[in-house]
Design a protein around this motif. Structure first.
Motif, PDB file in Angstrom:
ATOM      1  N   PHE A 277       8.386  -8.915  -9.540  1.00  0.00           N
ATOM      2  CA  PHE A 277       7.839  -7.718  -9.091  1.00  0.00           C
ATOM      3  C   PHE A 277       6.173  -7.934  -8.841  1.00  0.00           C
ATOM      4  O   PHE A 277       5.564  -8.299  -9.747  1.00  0.00           O
ATOM      5  CB  PHE A 277       8.356  -6.416  -9.810  1.00  0.00           C
ATOM      6  N   GLY A 278       5.731  -7.584  -7.716  1.00  0.00           N
ATOM      7  CA  GLY A 278       4.475  -7.695  -7.362  1.00  0.00           C
ATOM      8  C   GLY A 278       3.655  -6.487  -6.769  1.00  0.00           C
ATOM      9  O   GLY A 278       4.553  -5.759  -6.432  1.00  0.00           O
ATOM     10  N   ILE A 279       2.393  -6.273  -6.840  1.00  0.00           N
ATOM     11  CA  ILE A 279       1.948  -5.013  -6.393  1.00  0.00           C
ATOM     12  C   ILE A 279       0.689  -5.233  -5.655  1.00  0.00           C
ATOM     13  O   ILE A 279      -0.072  -6.439  -5.822  1.00  0.00           O
ATOM     14  CB  ILE A 279       1.886  -4.139  -7.266  1.00  0.00           C
ATOM     15  N   TRP A 280       0.389  -4.562  -4.735  1.00  0.00           N
ATOM     16  CA  TRP A 280      -0.708  -4.403  -3.804  1.00  0.00           C
ATOM     17  C   TRP A 280      -1.867  -3.469  -4.419  1.00  0.00           C
ATOM     18  O   TRP A 280      -1.657  -2.314  -4.912  1.00  0.00           O
ATOM     19  CB  TRP A 280      -0.281  -3.823  -2.373  1.00  0.00           C
ATOM     20  N   ILE A 281      -2.923  -3.880  -4.441  1.00  0.00           N
ATOM     21  CA  ILE A 281      -3.981  -3.297  -4.621  1.00  0.00           C
ATOM     22  C   ILE A 281      -5.368  -3.498  -3.926  1.00  0.00           C
ATOM     23  O   ILE A 281      -5.371  -4.399  -3.145  1.00  0.00           O
ATOM     24  CB  ILE A 281      -4.617  -3.400  -6.296  1.00  0.00           C
ATOM     25  N   GLU A 282      -6.227  -2.333  -3.872  1.00  0.00           N
ATOM     26  CA  GLU A 282      -7.550  -2.530  -2.960  1.00  0.00           C
ATOM     27  C   GLU A 282      -8.653  -2.067  -3.797  1.00  0.00           C
ATOM     28  O   GLU A 282      -9.141  -1.014  -3.562  1.00  0.00           O
ATOM     29  CB  GLU A 282      -7.498  -2.066  -1.666  1.00  0.00           C
ATOM     30  N   PRO A 283      -8.851  -2.877  -4.947  1.00  0.00           N
ATOM     31  CA  PRO A 283      -9.653  -2.089  -6.184  1.00  0.00           C
ATOM     32  C   PRO A 283     -11.143  -2.051  -5.652  1.00  0.00           C
ATOM     33  O   PRO A 283     -11.849  -1.011  -6.647  1.00  0.00           O
ATOM     34  CB  PRO A 283      -9.442  -2.980  -7.233  1.00  0.00           C
ATOM     35  N   GLU A 284     -11.629  -2.410  -4.660  1.00  0.00           N
ATOM     36  CA  GLU A 284     -13.262  -2.367  -4.460  1.00  0.00           C
ATOM     37  C   GLU A 284     -13.404  -1.360  -3.483  1.00  0.00           C
ATOM     38  O   GLU A 284     -14.653  -0.858  -3.427  1.00  0.00           O
ATOM     39  CB  GLU A 284     -13.695  -3.587  -3.856  1.00  0.00           C
TER      40      GLU A 284
ATOM     41  N   GLY B 292      -8.610   4.395  -4.493  1.00  0.00           N
ATOM     42  CA  GLY B 292      -9.625   4.725  -5.852  1.00  0.00           C
ATOM     43  C   GLY B 292      -8.774   5.512  -6.951  1.00  0.00           C
ATOM     44  O   GLY B 292      -9.106   5.308  -7.995  1.00  0.00           O
ATOM     45  N   ASP B 293      -7.833   6.285  -6.493  1.00  0.00           N
ATOM     46  CA  ASP B 293      -6.825   6.877  -7.410  1.00  0.00           C
ATOM     47  C   ASP B 293      -5.620   6.160  -7.818  1.00  0.00           C
ATOM     48  O   ASP B 293      -4.446   6.418  -7.046  1.00  0.00           O
ATOM     49  CB  ASP B 293      -6.668   8.430  -6.857  1.00  0.00           C
ATOM     50  N   TRP B 294      -5.824   5.225  -8.733  1.00  0.00           N
ATOM     51  CA  TRP B 294      -4.732   4.179  -8.986  1.00  0.00           C
ATOM     52  C   TRP B 294      -3.398   4.709  -9.884  1.00  0.00           C
ATOM     53  O   TRP B 294      -3.243   3.946 -10.840  1.00  0.00           O
ATOM     54  CB  TRP B 294      -5.380   3.108  -9.440  1.00  0.00           C
ATOM     55  N   GLN B 295      -3.086   5.961  -9.831  1.00  0.00           N
ATOM     56  CA  GLN B 295      -1.924   6.458 -10.768  1.00  0.00           C
ATOM     57  C   GLN B 295      -0.976   6.618  -9.763  1.00  0.00           C
ATOM     58  O   GLN B 295      -1.137   6.748  -8.724  1.00  0.00           O
ATOM     59  CB  GLN B 295      -2.319   7.844 -11.124  1.00  0.00           C
ATOM     60  N   GLU B 296       0.111   6.194 -10.159  1.00  0.00           N
ATOM     61  CA  GLU B 296       1.543   6.038  -9.370  1.00  0.00           C
ATOM     62  C   GLU B 296       1.641   7.483  -8.608  1.00  0.00           C
ATOM     63  O   GLU B 296       1.359   8.654  -9.539  1.00  0.00           O
ATOM     64  CB  GLU B 296       2.663   5.951 -10.200  1.00  0.00           C
ATOM     65  N   ASN B 297       2.054   7.676  -7.535  1.00  0.00           N
ATOM     66  CA  ASN B 297       2.172   8.943  -6.819  1.00  0.00           C
ATOM     67  C   ASN B 297       3.513   9.244  -7.466  1.00  0.00           C
ATOM     68  O   ASN B 297       4.655   8.709  -7.308  1.00  0.00           O
ATOM     69  CB  ASN B 297       2.414   8.432  -5.335  1.00  0.00           C
ATOM     70  N   LYS B 298       3.535  10.741  -7.985  1.00  0.00           N
ATOM     71  CA  LYS B 298       4.636  11.200  -8.515  1.00  0.00           C
ATOM     72  C   LYS B 298       5.814  11.610  -7.649  1.00  0.00           C
ATOM     73  O   LYS B 298       7.022  11.606  -7.949  1.00  0.00           O
ATOM     74  CB  LYS B 298       4.237  12.351  -9.552  1.00  0.00           C
ATOM     75  N   SER B 299       5.420  11.795  -6.596  1.00  0.00           N
ATOM     76  CA  SER B 299       6.752  12.166  -5.694  1.00  0.00           C
ATOM     77  C   SER B 299       7.538  11.045  -4.897  1.00  0.00           C
ATOM     78  O   SER B 299       8.626  11.031  -5.133  1.00  0.00           O
ATOM     79  CB  SER B 299       6.365  13.313  -4.447  1.00  0.00           C
ATOM     80  N   LYS B 300       6.674  10.004  -4.874  1.00  0.00           N
ATOM     81  CA  LYS B 300       7.350   8.777  -4.470  1.00  0.00           C
ATOM     82  C   LYS B 300       7.840   7.937  -5.558  1.00  0.00           C
ATOM     83  O   LYS B 300       9.012   7.344  -5.537  1.00  0.00           O
ATOM     84  CB  LYS B 300       6.214   7.713  -3.835  1.00  0.00           C
TER      85      LYS B 300
ATOM     86  N   ASP C 207       0.900  -1.200   0.226  1.00  0.00           N
ATOM     87  CA  ASP C 207       0.030   0.166  -0.029  1.00  0.00           C
ATOM     88  C   ASP C 207       0.833   1.330  -0.179  1.00  0.00           C
ATOM     89  O   ASP C 207       2.012   1.403   0.555  1.00  0.00           O
ATOM     90  CB  ASP C 207      -0.974  -0.061   1.248  1.00  0.00           C
ATOM     91  N   GLY C 208       0.335   2.339  -0.839  1.00  0.00           N
ATOM     92  CA  GLY C 208       1.073   3.528  -0.649  1.00  0.00           C
ATOM     93  C   GLY C 208       1.768   4.333  -1.783  1.00  0.00           C
ATOM     94  O   GLY C 208       2.199   5.135  -1.773  1.00  0.00           O
TER      95      GLY C 208
END
Ligand code: DGJ
Length: 737
Positions: free
Chosen positions: A412-419, A385-393, A368-369
């Motif tokens: 590489f794997g990734i976390w989502i919480e899409p619901e 809900g806003d699933w665009q990469e955070n530009k500063s991180k 997350d994050g």
């Protein structure tokens, strides 16, 4: 094989007088009794269509050698009378002659609330050497209303999945008030229910008690993260609580990721009626003529050899047929949740990718994050809900991380919480109508978030798009952790016309999304996470390779959580991470995590050289035993609830190789394995030796690997792993000579 009983159009029924109000109606007549057994390798469920065309369940238990004796079972019981012969109905209707808990309740198009269901025909189809499907058609003699019962049996595994399909051709809509998947009937001296409850970090807490007369209901009404307080599994033992290797026991599980309901009714004749299905709470469902309402399967297995055999049957079934890629491999990983929480950037992640390689695991899992810009996801109050990469991180996006991982030789794997959605998000601002909430009421949040309305096809597309977008942009993405942290308050859909369809259609919407994802990405491993075990069920596990049993990774706690889960789910489904939770040494934590799918969530760079060496060796050791853990038969040898030592064996099918995990679970002065622990499942004639593995660097083992024991000795006398204070965690490799 297809059987059909003809209904005569005569009105001279001797059994019931049926009011003929439409041309399709038929009149009941006296018929020969028909026995319909569902037989698996060890068990038989026997149905009887009696002379009144009532379909009854007359037996469930050990299979009889001579099948033609099933018909004699009812006469062997001398219990009190059931006045209308309905208590053991195979699918109990309501509103007519039934006065006990129904499986189905309806309001017909004309407003009448009565239903009766009579046997019409049945058909048995062999799907494979192992699988058969029995379908039984039931009809109401008065209304043009019918139900098909499905019994899908798995011969070798002794497992049955049961569900129903409901249809009608009335002159208007019918309302379904209750719509169970299955209706079972057991006979015993007494009935002992083992049920589970839980909460965050306290999953799978067992309670076992004798069932008394009346109805015991186990259910959930949470909508999403539905199993948080009540998982959809239970056991019922007959006569006394079943032991590990003795006793008659039924395991039941609902294959549904939303609200479910089990009614266990000890009836006036002292038999146990079990009705299982989706929860009908707040869910009267409107069914148009010719539409079909299909219920999710209720899964069950039976053992007359105790809980151990029942769980091995279920685990085998799950690996063979249910869990995505159940016979396949899994990835070991390093997760960054507890080492960074929301506080990371590309530099930190680059280090973690290198640590992943250093540790020797297969994959780095970014938690997350990583997303959201207007309302950055820097804690759990914003950004969902806003699933665009955070530009500063992540100024260079996920793509550059996937590439960097590749350069480092890891996946590489990734976390989502899409619901889910935070009210503080662009998604909420742009699509408030996509969010589940009451239009005129105050909002209630669970972990500061709300649930998206998956009944809405546009929301389904959005959720699918999150996953599809990630894979389209990053084809080498190798793993998804799908989280689900909120329950549903204020259940209301701005999309649905009929609000009472909400709970059912939410889960159907979720499954539509998952179907679509799996159609395009059939094998990518996905972890089913729900803030821990808030969504562990066989409905969802069709789409997922593994689940996250709990955020509680204290190894002592985990021994108990994993132990209880293991009754129902195979070890390959259990994602176990080594973290800093608990007071036990690193070796203890790692050993416990190895009893499933191993991962780490620790700061690798802060490990001492010895700890790092231990972890690196542990990963290598794990790779040598993981097939046994994932695919082996599991035997629970020593119960942590009743003993100071927990012990579990995973044994290969040819009984030549196994791994045994042993733990001290009691810190008292004299606690330990004073007595030998008896092994199970071995070949008595084979000769075995045991070697201690996964030792911490610099420590030795008192176990003499050169000693040879027969299987007979190990199963009757046992072996002492010498578990005690200072040797609290002992892993043994068992090999036949
Ligand atoms: C809950 C999960 O159980 C954790 O492992 C972690 O992924 C957090 N959510 C992230 O918010």
């Amino acid at each position: 094989m297809s059987m059909k009983i003809k209904f005569s159009p005569t009105r001279n029924s001797l059994l019931l007088s049926v009011l003929c109000i439409a041309p399709h109606l038929w009149t009941l007549q006296t018929l020969a009794q028909e026995y319909i057994p569902v037989e698996t390798a060890g068990n038989a469920l026997v149905l009887q269509a009696d002379q009144h065309q009532d379909l009854k369940m007359i037996y469930f238990g050990k299979r009889l050698t001579s099948g033609n004796e099933y018909g004699q079972i009812p006469a062997a019981y001398r219990q009190s009378d059931d006045p209308t012969g309905i208590f053991n109905s195979a699918y109990t209707p309501s509103g007519s002659r039934n006065l006990v808990e129904p499986a189905i309740t309806v309001t017909h198009a004309d407003g009448n609330n009565s239903l009766d269901l009579r046997y019409v025909s049945h058909q048995s189809t062999k799907i494979s050497d192992d699988i058969s499907l029995l379908t039984i058609l039931l009809k109401d003699p008065v209304y043009d209303f019918e139900v098909t019962l499905y019994y899908k049996s798995y011969y070798k595994e002794d497992v049955i999945e049961q569900w129903s399909a409901i249809r009608h051709k009335e002159k208007g809509n019918v309302i379904l008030h209750k719509f169970a998947s299955a209706n079972l009937y057991l006979k015993g001296e007494s009935y002992w229910l083992r049920q589970y409850h839980g909460d965050w970090a306290k999953e799978m807490e067992p309670e076992e008690a004798r069932l008394t007369h009346g109805i015991k209901t186990l259910d959930t009404k949470l909508g999403a993260r539905a199993d948080l307080f009540q998982p959809p599994v239970f056991m019922v033992s007959l006569d006394h609580p079943a032991g590990e290797d003795e006793g008659r026991v039924l395991y039941g599980a609902m294959e549904w990721s939303g609200n479910f309901r089990f009614d266990l009714e000890l009836d006036p004749t002292d038999n146990l009626r079990i009705i299982a299905g989706m929860n009908n709470y707040a869910s009267p469902y409107t069914l148009a003529p010719n539409e079909e309402f299909t219920t999710p399967p209720f899964l069950y297995t039976w053992s007359d050899k105790g809980k151990g055999a029942a769980s091995r049957q279920l685990q085998q079934w799950a690996r063979n047929y249910r869990i995505l890629d159940g016979k396949g491999s899994r990835l070991t990983l390093l997760n960054n949740w507890e080492s960074t929480y929301f506080d990371f950037n590309e530099t930190k992640l680059a280090e973690l990718l290198k640590d992943t390689k250093k540790l020797g695991v297969d994959l780095f899992l970014l938690d997350d994050g990583w997303f959201a810009n207007k309302y950055p996801r820097n804690d759990d109050h914003a950004g969902l809900g806003d699933w665009q990469e955070n530009k500063s991180k992540l100024p260079n996006g996920i793509a550059s991380l996937v590439k960097e991982a590749q350069n480092d030789g890891v996946k590489f794997g990734i976390w989502i919480e899409p619901e889910m959605v935070n009210p503080k998000s662009e998604l909420y601002e742009q699509h408030p109508d996509w969010v589940i909430k009451q239009p005129k009421r105050e909002e209630y949040y669970f972990r500061n978030q709300l649930v998206l309305d998956l009944t809405n096809p546009k929301v389904q597309d959005f959720v699918y798009g999150i996953v599809d977008g990630l894979f389209t942009k990053n084809p080498d993405l190798a793993y998804i952790k799908w989280d689900c942290n909120a329950v549903i308050y204020n259940a209301y859909s701005a999309f649905l016309k009929d609000q009472s369809h909400f709970y059912v259609d939410y889960v159907r919407g979720l499954y539509k999304v998952l179907e679509k994802i799996r159609a395009k990405y059939p094998k990518v491993p996905m972890m089913l996470c729900s803030g821990g075990g808030g969504r562990v069920d066989y409905g969802a596990l069709k789409y997922f390779t593994e689940f996250w049993p709990s955020d509680n990774t204290d190894p002592l706690e985990r021994i108990f959580i994993q132990w209880e889960n293991s009754y129902f789910y195979p070890a390959i489904t259990s994602s176990n991470h080594v973290t800093d939770w608990g007071k036990q040494p690193l070796k203890f934590r790692t050993d416990v995590a190895m009893m499933g799918k191993l991962g780490f969530d620790i700061v690798v760079s802060k490990l001492s050289p010895q700890d790092l060496e231990f972890c690196q060796n542990a990963v290598k050791t794990y790779n040598t035993v993981k097939q046994l853990v994932w695919q082996g038969d599991q035997y629970r040898l020593s119960d942590p609830v009743t003993s100071s030592v927990a012990s579990v064996l995973y044994l290969d099918s040819v009984k030549t190789s196994g791994v045994i995990f042993n733990y001290l679970v009691n810190a008292r002065y004299s606690a330990g394995s004073k007595l030998p622990i008896r092994l199970k499942g071995l070949d008595p004639a084979k000769k075995y030796h045991l070697t201690e593995i996964n030792l911490y660097p610099g420590t030795g083992s008192p176990i003499d690997a050169g000693k040879v024991y027969t299987g007979d000795f190990l199963m009757n006398i046992g072996f002492n792993p010498q578990v005690r204070g200072g040797r609290a965690s002992v892993v043994l490799k068992l090999d036949a000579l």
